[in-house]
Write a protein that holds these residues in place. Structure first.
Motif, PDB file in Angstrom:
ATOM      1  N   ALA A   1     -11.314  -5.972  10.982  1.00 37.63           N
ATOM      2  CA  ALA A   1     -10.722  -5.585  12.261  1.00 37.63           C
ATOM      3  C   ALA A   1      -9.219  -5.866  12.277  1.00 37.63           C
ATOM      4  CB  ALA A   1     -11.412  -6.330  13.408  1.00 37.63           C
ATOM      5  N   VAL A   2      -8.835  -7.032  11.770  1.00 39.07           N
ATOM      6  CA  VAL A   2      -7.408  -7.390  11.739  1.00 39.07           C
ATOM      7  C   VAL A   2      -6.642  -6.452  10.819  1.00 39.07           C
ATOM      8  CG1 VAL A   2      -5.744  -9.167  11.067  1.00 39.07           C
ATOM      9  CG2 VAL A   2      -7.810  -9.797  12.331  1.00 39.07           C
ATOM     10  N   VAL A   3      -7.189  -6.210   9.633  1.00 41.55           N
ATOM     11  CA  VAL A   3      -6.512  -5.332   8.669  1.00 41.55           C
ATOM     12  C   VAL A   3      -6.428  -3.914   9.223  1.00 41.55           C
ATOM     13  CG1 VAL A   3      -6.697  -4.268   6.385  1.00 41.55           C
ATOM     14  CG2 VAL A   3      -7.101  -6.721   6.672  1.00 41.55           C
ATOM     15  N   PHE A   4      -7.502  -3.448   9.851  1.00 46.92           N
ATOM     16  CA  PHE A   4      -7.476  -2.105  10.444  1.00 46.92           C
ATOM     17  C   PHE A   4      -6.391  -2.005  11.513  1.00 46.92           C
ATOM     18  CE2 PHE A   4      -9.070   0.774  13.855  1.00 46.92           C
ATOM     19  CZ  PHE A   4      -8.918   1.966  13.166  1.00 46.92           C
ATOM     20  N   GLY A   5      -6.252  -3.035  12.319  1.00 46.54           N
ATOM     21  CA  GLY A   5      -5.208  -3.041  13.332  1.00 46.54           C
ATOM     22  C   GLY A   5      -3.818  -2.970  12.723  1.00 46.54           C
ATOM     23  N   ILE A   6      -3.616  -3.702  11.642  1.00 51.77           N
ATOM     24  CA  ILE A   6      -2.320  -3.660  10.948  1.00 51.77           C
ATOM     25  C   ILE A   6      -2.073  -2.272  10.364  1.00 51.77           C
ATOM     26  CG2 ILE A   6      -1.011  -4.586   8.998  1.00 51.77           C
ATOM     27  CD1 ILE A   6      -2.479  -7.247   9.442  1.00 51.77           C
ATOM     28  N   GLU A   7      -3.109  -1.673   9.806  1.00 49.09           N
ATOM     29  CA  GLU A   7      -2.965  -0.324   9.240  1.00 49.09           C
ATOM     30  C   GLU A   7      -2.587   0.693  10.311  1.00 49.09           C
ATOM     31  OE1 GLU A   7      -6.253  -0.786   5.621  1.00 49.09           O
ATOM     32  OE2 GLU A   7      -6.816   0.097   7.553  1.00 49.09           O
ATOM     33  N   VAL A   8      -3.245   0.607  11.464  1.00 48.48           N
ATOM     34  CA  VAL A   8      -2.947   1.534  12.555  1.00 48.48           C
ATOM     35  C   VAL A   8      -1.512   1.351  13.036  1.00 48.48           C
ATOM     36  CG1 VAL A   8      -3.511   2.166  14.929  1.00 48.48           C
ATOM     37  CG2 VAL A   8      -5.339   1.733  13.288  1.00 48.48           C
ATOM     38  N   LEU A   9      -1.072   0.109  13.161  1.00 43.76           N
ATOM     39  CA  LEU A   9       0.310  -0.147  13.556  1.00 43.76           C
ATOM     40  C   LEU A   9       1.290   0.425  12.534  1.00 43.76           C
ATOM     41  CD1 LEU A   9       0.076  -3.826  14.876  1.00 43.76           C
ATOM     42  CD2 LEU A   9       0.387  -1.747  16.226  1.00 43.76           C
ATOM     43  N   PHE A  10       0.937   0.300  11.259  1.00 43.46           N
ATOM     44  CA  PHE A  10       1.820   0.807  10.207  1.00 43.46           C
ATOM     45  C   PHE A  10       1.980   2.321  10.300  1.00 43.46           C
ATOM     46  CE2 PHE A  10       2.553   2.552   5.986  1.00 43.46           C
ATOM     47  CZ  PHE A  10       3.636   1.807   5.558  1.00 43.46           C
ATOM     48  N   VAL A  11       0.862   3.030  10.380  1.00 40.49           N
ATOM     49  CA  VAL A  11       0.947   4.500  10.396  1.00 40.49           C
ATOM     50  C   VAL A  11       1.513   5.009  11.716  1.00 40.49           C
ATOM     51  CG1 VAL A  11      -0.956   4.745   8.773  1.00 40.49           C
ATOM     52  CG2 VAL A  11      -1.430   4.750  11.213  1.00 40.49           C
ATOM     53  N   THR A  12       1.442   4.186  12.772  1.00 39.73           N
ATOM     54  CA  THR A  12       1.965   4.607  14.066  1.00 39.73           C
ATOM     55  C   THR A  12       3.484   4.477  14.141  1.00 39.73           C
ATOM     56  OG1 THR A  12      -0.099   3.956  15.165  1.00 39.73           O
ATOM     57  CG2 THR A  12       1.864   4.232  16.563  1.00 39.73           C
ATOM     58  N   PHE A  13       4.000   3.397  13.585  1.00 42.07           N
ATOM     59  CA  PHE A  13       5.424   3.110  13.763  1.00 42.07           C
ATOM     60  C   PHE A  13       6.267   3.329  12.506  1.00 42.07           C
ATOM     61  CE2 PHE A  13       3.266   0.511  16.976  1.00 42.07           C
ATOM     62  CZ  PHE A  13       3.916   0.963  18.128  1.00 42.07           C
ATOM     63  N   VAL A  14       5.622   3.492  11.343  1.00 40.48           N
ATOM     64  CA  VAL A  14       6.371   3.767  10.116  1.00 40.48           C
ATOM     65  C   VAL A  14       6.188   5.249   9.797  1.00 40.48           C
ATOM     66  CG1 VAL A  14       6.677   3.216   7.682  1.00 40.48           C
ATOM     67  CG2 VAL A  14       6.019   1.422   9.292  1.00 40.48           C
ATOM     68  N   HIS A  15       7.188   6.021  10.075  1.00 43.12           N
ATOM     69  CA  HIS A  15       7.080   7.473   9.950  1.00 43.12           C
ATOM     70  C   HIS A  15       7.531   7.921   8.564  1.00 43.12           C
ATOM     71  CE1 HIS A  15       6.209   7.665  14.213  1.00 43.12           C
ATOM     72  NE2 HIS A  15       7.295   6.940  14.457  1.00 43.12           N
ATOM     73  N   VAL A  16       6.633   7.818   7.615  1.00 44.27           N
ATOM     74  CA  VAL A  16       6.884   8.271   6.252  1.00 44.27           C
ATOM     75  C   VAL A  16       5.722   9.154   5.817  1.00 44.27           C
ATOM     76  CG1 VAL A  16       8.229   6.221   5.625  1.00 44.27           C
ATOM     77  CG2 VAL A  16       5.749   6.236   5.255  1.00 44.27           C
ATOM     78  N   LYS A  17       5.953   9.934   4.784  1.00 41.59           N
ATOM     79  CA  LYS A  17       4.874  10.753   4.238  1.00 41.59           C
ATOM     80  C   LYS A  17       3.789   9.859   3.653  1.00 41.59           C
ATOM     81  CE  LYS A  17       7.080  15.152   3.106  1.00 41.59           C
ATOM     82  NZ  LYS A  17       7.377  16.113   2.006  1.00 41.59           N
ATOM     83  N   PHE A  18       2.545  10.305   3.814  1.00 35.56           N
ATOM     84  CA  PHE A  18       1.384   9.580   3.274  1.00 35.56           C
ATOM     85  C   PHE A  18       1.316   8.141   3.801  1.00 35.56           C
ATOM     86  CE2 PHE A  18       2.994  12.444  -0.143  1.00 35.56           C
ATOM     87  CZ  PHE A  18       2.060  13.438   0.022  1.00 35.56           C
ATOM     88  N   ALA A  19       1.654   7.955   5.065  1.00 37.09           N
ATOM     89  CA  ALA A  19       1.626   6.608   5.650  1.00 37.09           C
ATOM     90  C   ALA A  19       0.230   6.009   5.608  1.00 37.09           C
ATOM     91  CB  ALA A  19       2.141   6.660   7.089  1.00 37.09           C
ATOM     92  N   ALA A  20      -0.799   6.830   5.866  1.00 38.92           N
ATOM     93  CA  ALA A  20      -2.172   6.325   5.843  1.00 38.92           C
ATOM     94  C   ALA A  20      -2.555   5.849   4.440  1.00 38.92           C
ATOM     95  CB  ALA A  20      -3.140   7.411   6.308  1.00 38.92           C
ATOM     96  N   LEU A  21      -2.115   6.579   3.409  1.00 39.97           N
ATOM     97  CA  LEU A  21      -2.406   6.174   2.034  1.00 39.97           C
ATOM     98  C   LEU A  21      -1.743   4.842   1.714  1.00 39.97           C
ATOM     99  CD1 LEU A  21      -3.495   6.670  -0.809  1.00 39.97           C
ATOM    100  CD2 LEU A  21      -1.427   8.008  -1.284  1.00 39.97           C
ATOM    101  N   TYR A  22      -0.482   4.689   2.102  1.00 39.20           N
ATOM    102  CA  TYR A  22       0.209   3.427   1.859  1.00 39.20           C
ATOM    103  C   TYR A  22      -0.470   2.276   2.595  1.00 39.20           C
ATOM    104  CZ  TYR A  22       3.964   6.380   0.026  1.00 39.20           C
ATOM    105  OH  TYR A  22       4.689   7.288  -0.698  1.00 39.20           O
ATOM    106  N   ALA A  23      -0.923   2.553   3.815  1.00 39.42           N
ATOM    107  CA  ALA A  23      -1.601   1.519   4.584  1.00 39.42           C
ATOM    108  C   ALA A  23      -2.877   1.058   3.884  1.00 39.42           C
ATOM    109  CB  ALA A  23      -1.927   2.031   5.985  1.00 39.42           C
ATOM    110  N   LEU A  24      -3.629   2.018   3.341  1.00 40.76           N
ATOM    111  CA  LEU A  24      -4.864   1.667   2.631  1.00 40.76           C
ATOM    112  C   LEU A  24      -4.584   0.939   1.325  1.00 40.76           C
ATOM    113  CD1 LEU A  24      -7.028   4.881   3.188  1.00 40.76           C
ATOM    114  CD2 LEU A  24      -7.406   2.614   4.150  1.00 40.76           C
ATOM    115  N   LEU A  25      -3.510   1.338   0.633  1.00 43.38           N
ATOM    116  CA  LEU A  25      -3.181   0.700  -0.645  1.00 43.38           C
ATOM    117  C   LEU A  25      -2.827  -0.772  -0.482  1.00 43.38           C
ATOM    118  CD1 LEU A  25      -1.122   3.465  -2.498  1.00 43.38           C
ATOM    119  CD2 LEU A  25      -3.468   2.744  -2.943  1.00 43.38           C
ATOM    120  N   ILE A  26      -2.392  -1.146   0.714  1.00 38.41           N
ATOM    121  CA  ILE A  26      -2.094  -2.550   0.991  1.00 38.41           C
ATOM    122  C   ILE A  26      -3.249  -3.217   1.740  1.00 38.41           C
ATOM    123  CG2 ILE A  26      -0.512  -4.149   2.128  1.00 38.41           C
ATOM    124  CD1 ILE A  26       0.662  -2.739  -0.289  1.00 38.41           C
ATOM    125  N   GLY A  27      -3.819  -2.511   2.694  1.00 41.28           N
ATOM    126  CA  GLY A  27      -4.852  -3.110   3.534  1.00 41.28           C
ATOM    127  C   GLY A  27      -6.145  -3.413   2.797  1.00 41.28           C
TER     128      GLY A  27
END
Length: 211
Positions: free
Chosen positions: A5-31
């Motif tokens: 739950a905590v990691v998912f929340g961090i991932e959602v915050l990342f893809v919401t506020f970090v506007h880069v290509k493939f943000a969801a992929l980067y979030a998963l690669l770290i999360g």
């Protein structure tokens, strides 16, 4: 589940506020590696009776998480290359893709090794983890193939969920993918950890029998 739950929340915050290509992929690669590290360390410590205190487990997490992130990214890239190559119409590419996927399957013990092995230098943990994983694969090859099939099944479910949620829009697909992959990584990490410990024990018994 709290970790997921905590990691998912961090991932959602990342893809919401970090506007880069493939943000969801980067979030998963770290999360995902963060979930893997926490689950592997706790499951392995409980199973082996090591790292009895929370402080010791936190220290191991801080010490080895970087290596688990590197290993997870490498395995993800190898697996993606294998899937893409195996999907090609050419027979030679299909064979090459299968071989690459087999290599990815042989690396499933790398993360448990990196998280749990204490007698290894920090800077050399990544290459030793890959080498050790490939060595352990030959101890029980049917188990590796079984773990690999489970990974494929998890990936197929992910693709089906993405197609099902596509009707609701790109944002929904992203959230569903993040949630599913993050949650699914926890039981997979526990399964791979138990398999790693059992295979290592099986190797030790085999060596003792030879002596």
């Amino acid at each position: 589940m709290l970790t997921c739950a905590v990691v998912f929340g961090i991932e959602v915050l990342f893809v919401t506020f970090v506007h880069v290509k493939f943000a969801a992929l980067y979030a998963l690669l770290i999360g995902v590696p963060l979930v893997n590290a926490i689950v592997t360390i706790n499951v392995g410590a409980d199973a082996t009776g090591t790292l009895p205190t929370a402080a010791a487990r936190l220290e191991r997490f801080v010490e080895r998480t970087w290596a688990i992130i590197v290993i997870d990214v490498a395995i993800t890239l190898v697996g993606q290359i294998g899937f893409d190559t195996a999907s090609a119409p050419d027979a030679g590419d299909i064979l090459l893709g299968v071989l690459v996927l087999f290599l990815a399957a042989m690396l499933v013990y790398a993360e448990p090794f990196a998280a749990l092995e204490k007698d290894v230098q920090t800077l050399t943990v990544v290459p030793f983890a890959f080498l050790r994983s490939m060595m352990l694969c030959w101890v029980n090859m049917p188990r590796i193939l079984s773990l690999f099939m489970i990974q494929i099944a998890v990936t197929i479910v992910q693709l089906e969920l993405a197609q099902f949620s596509a009707r609701a829009g790109t944002q929904t697909v992203m959230l569903v993918t993040l949630a599913y992959v993050t949650v699914a990584s926890a039981p997979l990490a526990a399964l791979f950890t138990v398999a790693y410990l059992d295979t290592a024990a099986q190797e030790r018994r085999s060596q003792e029998d030879r002596r």
